[in-house]
Design a protein around this motif. Structure first.
Motif, PDB file in Angstrom:
ATOM      1  N   LEU A  44       0.809  -1.218   0.000  1.00  0.00           N
ATOM      2  CA  LEU A  44       0.000   0.000   0.000  1.00  0.00           C
ATOM      3  C   LEU A  44       0.847   1.274   0.000  1.00  0.00           C
ATOM      4  O   LEU A  44       0.582   2.198  -0.790  1.00  0.00           O
ATOM      5  CB  LEU A  44      -0.968  -0.010   1.185  1.00  0.00           C
ATOM      6  CG  LEU A  44      -1.917   1.182   1.283  1.00  0.00           C
ATOM      7  CD1 LEU A  44      -2.765   1.305   0.018  1.00  0.00           C
ATOM      8  CD2 LEU A  44      -2.815   1.047   2.521  1.00  0.00           C
ATOM      9  N   VAL A  61      -2.869   7.960   3.533  1.00  0.00           N
ATOM     10  CA  VAL A  61      -3.585   6.793   3.009  1.00  0.00           C
ATOM     11  C   VAL A  61      -3.659   5.698   4.068  1.00  0.00           C
ATOM     12  O   VAL A  61      -4.689   5.034   4.236  1.00  0.00           O
ATOM     13  CB  VAL A  61      -2.906   6.264   1.729  1.00  0.00           C
ATOM     14  CG1 VAL A  61      -3.475   4.910   1.329  1.00  0.00           C
ATOM     15  CG2 VAL A  61      -3.093   7.251   0.593  1.00  0.00           C
ATOM     16  N   PHE A  65      -7.848   4.772   6.677  1.00  0.00           N
ATOM     17  CA  PHE A  65      -8.581   3.552   7.012  1.00  0.00           C
ATOM     18  C   PHE A  65      -8.923   3.537   8.499  1.00  0.00           C
ATOM     19  O   PHE A  65     -10.085   3.342   8.886  1.00  0.00           O
ATOM     20  CB  PHE A  65      -7.736   2.336   6.633  1.00  0.00           C
ATOM     21  CG  PHE A  65      -8.460   1.026   6.654  1.00  0.00           C
ATOM     22  CD1 PHE A  65      -9.163   0.589   5.544  1.00  0.00           C
ATOM     23  CD2 PHE A  65      -8.430   0.216   7.782  1.00  0.00           C
ATOM     24  CE1 PHE A  65      -9.826  -0.634   5.549  1.00  0.00           C
ATOM     25  CE2 PHE A  65      -9.078  -0.998   7.808  1.00  0.00           C
ATOM     26  CZ  PHE A  65      -9.782  -1.429   6.686  1.00  0.00           C
ATOM     27  N   SER A 100     -11.867  -2.074  -2.031  1.00  0.00           N
ATOM     28  CA  SER A 100     -10.515  -2.583  -2.269  1.00  0.00           C
ATOM     29  C   SER A 100     -10.297  -2.878  -3.749  1.00  0.00           C
ATOM     30  O   SER A 100      -9.238  -2.561  -4.311  1.00  0.00           O
ATOM     31  CB  SER A 100     -10.269  -3.848  -1.440  1.00  0.00           C
ATOM     32  OG  SER A 100     -10.373  -3.574  -0.063  1.00  0.00           O
ATOM     33  N   ALA A 103      -9.908   0.320  -5.474  1.00  0.00           N
ATOM     34  CA  ALA A 103      -8.620   0.956  -5.171  1.00  0.00           C
ATOM     35  C   ALA A 103      -7.548   0.495  -6.149  1.00  0.00           C
ATOM     36  O   ALA A 103      -6.650   1.259  -6.525  1.00  0.00           O
ATOM     37  CB  ALA A 103      -8.207   0.651  -3.736  1.00  0.00           C
ATOM     38  N   ARG A 116      -9.904   4.162   0.405  1.00  0.00           N
ATOM     39  CA  ARG A 116      -9.404   3.598   1.659  1.00  0.00           C
ATOM     40  C   ARG A 116     -10.260   4.053   2.837  1.00  0.00           C
ATOM     41  O   ARG A 116     -10.507   3.293   3.768  1.00  0.00           O
ATOM     42  CB  ARG A 116      -7.946   4.013   1.875  1.00  0.00           C
ATOM     43  CG  ARG A 116      -6.970   3.294   0.988  1.00  0.00           C
ATOM     44  CD  ARG A 116      -6.938   1.810   1.232  1.00  0.00           C
ATOM     45  NE  ARG A 116      -6.382   1.497   2.559  1.00  0.00           N
ATOM     46  CZ  ARG A 116      -6.396   0.283   3.093  1.00  0.00           C
ATOM     47  NH1 ARG A 116      -6.955  -0.720   2.444  1.00  0.00           N
ATOM     48  NH2 ARG A 116      -5.875   0.070   4.282  1.00  0.00           N
TER      49      ARG A 116
END
Length: 407
Positions: A44, A61, A65, A100, A103, A116
């Motif tokens: 990531l 980032v 989350f 996800s 992403a 995220r």
């Protein structure tokens, strides 16, 4: 104020009982979720940096989350009260799966950041509803063992995920995101097909379902819930925050070793925690929550305070292994206390308990990094150790013995 449930002071060895179906299913779901999460974590930061942003943006980032998990958590308890644990769990997994997958298709940094954040909302829905369902599906004398099995799924998946992530990253930076979406899809299907209301004749599930829910005000005044929240905050600060953030830096800058050793050391701690889960959870159920919390948090405090003093990798590995064993108790006993205090359908208490860990995990690395800059590694780790010691002291007020099912 409602008095705590009666406890059993003696600890006769109970007959070995099979875990309920929902517990087993939740453990399987946890494995698939954590395998996917572990696949994404190593790539990531690199993927975020590929959009040409700086280190602060890369960190954002990673934080988005956790931050959105924290923001969404207060609302998840009410969702559970309205729709039920199984529905919220399945929808939450679906949200993380879709976000996800998207992403991996992000065209720019802003899209990745927003996706995220959306994933964090789904994660809060999944984790809180899963723990609420887990606590409500087991009787008090089996609660810790059920939690241990569930956490075992997370640990095994977490150990397998990063290795797979490294392999997938050789294909492309986006492949892990699609793999994560796939494992979440499997977890969601397992949940939809196998998580169902208790079947007629399931005595353990019926007894757990009959356990009355307590008003939130009563739960908040319960010493067991307060001790659990203090423990959750301290563990989030120390395990998810200080240990994860500073041990890699300690290995490279103080011990002057390659970064690859960090993975080895964390793997040693994870194996120690996994091996200790079964005996730890049985101890919590048969001997009591109080000695488990006091002992494990005290041991964790001493071992973590000694980490920056380690003269080499062997000593550091041994300290992290001891800390890993302690976390096996630290992960089961406080969660069991929440179930004891909240009773059945304790969605909002579980959300508060989860938020305490999230706050610690978000604030811990920031404060620890500041303390390293202005003071030293010893002070940063010592602060985390002090919070763990406070948790052990607070637990002295917990009732002795273990809860017994209400007739």
């Amino acid at each position: 104020m409602t008095r705590p449930a009666p406890t059993r002071r003696d600890s006769p060895r109970p007959p070995r009982a099979r875990l309920g179906r929902d517990v087993v299913v939740l453990g399987v779901i946890a494995f698939f979720v954590m395998v996917g999460f572990g696949v994404v974590v190593p790539v990531l930061p690199v993927y975020a940096a590929s959009f040409g942003v700086g280190y602060v943006a890369v960190g954002a980032v990673l934080s988005a989350f956790a931050l959105m998990r924290l923001v969404a958590s207060p609302f998840v308890g009410r969702m559970i009260d309205v729709a039920g644990e199984r529905v919220v769990l399945s929808v939450g997994i679906g949200i993380v799966a879709v976000s996800s997958g998207l992403a991996g298709l992000a065209h720019d940094y802003v899209q990745l950041l927003l996706l995220r954040g959306v994933g964090g909302i789904g994660s809060a829905m999944f984790t809180i509803s899963a723990m609420t369902l887990l606590l409500a599906s087991t009787t008090p004398d089996r609660r810790a063992r059920s939690i241990g099995f569930y956490q075992g799924g997370f640990l095994v998946g977490g150990m397998a995920g990063p290795a797979l992530g490294g392999l997938l990253a050789t294909v492309s930076l986006t492949a892990p995101f699609f793999f994560y979406a796939g494992t979440l899809a499997v977890a969601g299907v397992v949940g939809i097909l196998l998580l169902s209301p208790p079947r007629r004749g399931d005595a353990a599930a019926a007894a757990a379902a009959a356990e009355p829910a307590r008003p939130l005000a009563d739960v908040l005044r319960d010493v067991r819930f307060r001790a659990a929240c203090v423990a959750s905050f301290a563990q989030g600060w120390s395990s998810l925050g200080v240990r994860s953030a500073l041990v890699p830096v300690l290995v490279v800058e103080v011990l002057l070793q390659p970064t690859s050793w960090t993975g080895v050391l964390f793997a040693v701690a994870a194996v120690a925690q996994t091996l200790a889960l079964a005996p730890a959870s049985r101890f919590v159920d048969t001997v009591g929550r109080r000695p488990a919390v006091i002992g494990s948090f005290a041991v964790a405090a001493v071992s973590l305070a000694a980490v920056p003093l380690a003269p080499g990798l062997v000593t550091l590995g041994a300290l992290l292994a001891v800390y890993g064993v302690a976390t096996a108790f630290m992960g089961t006993a406080p969660a069991a206390l929440v179930g004891d205090a909240a009773g059945a359908r304790g969605g909002r208490p579980v959300a508060i308990f989860s938020m305490c860990s999230d706050v610690g995990a978000i604030a811990g690395p920031l404060v620890a990094g500041l303390l390293v800059d202005v003071a030293s590694f010893e002070v940063a780790f010592g602060t985390a150790a002090a919070l763990l010691a406070v948790s052990a002291i607070v637990a002295i007020r917990l009732p002795r013995g273990i809860p017994v099912p209400q007739p």
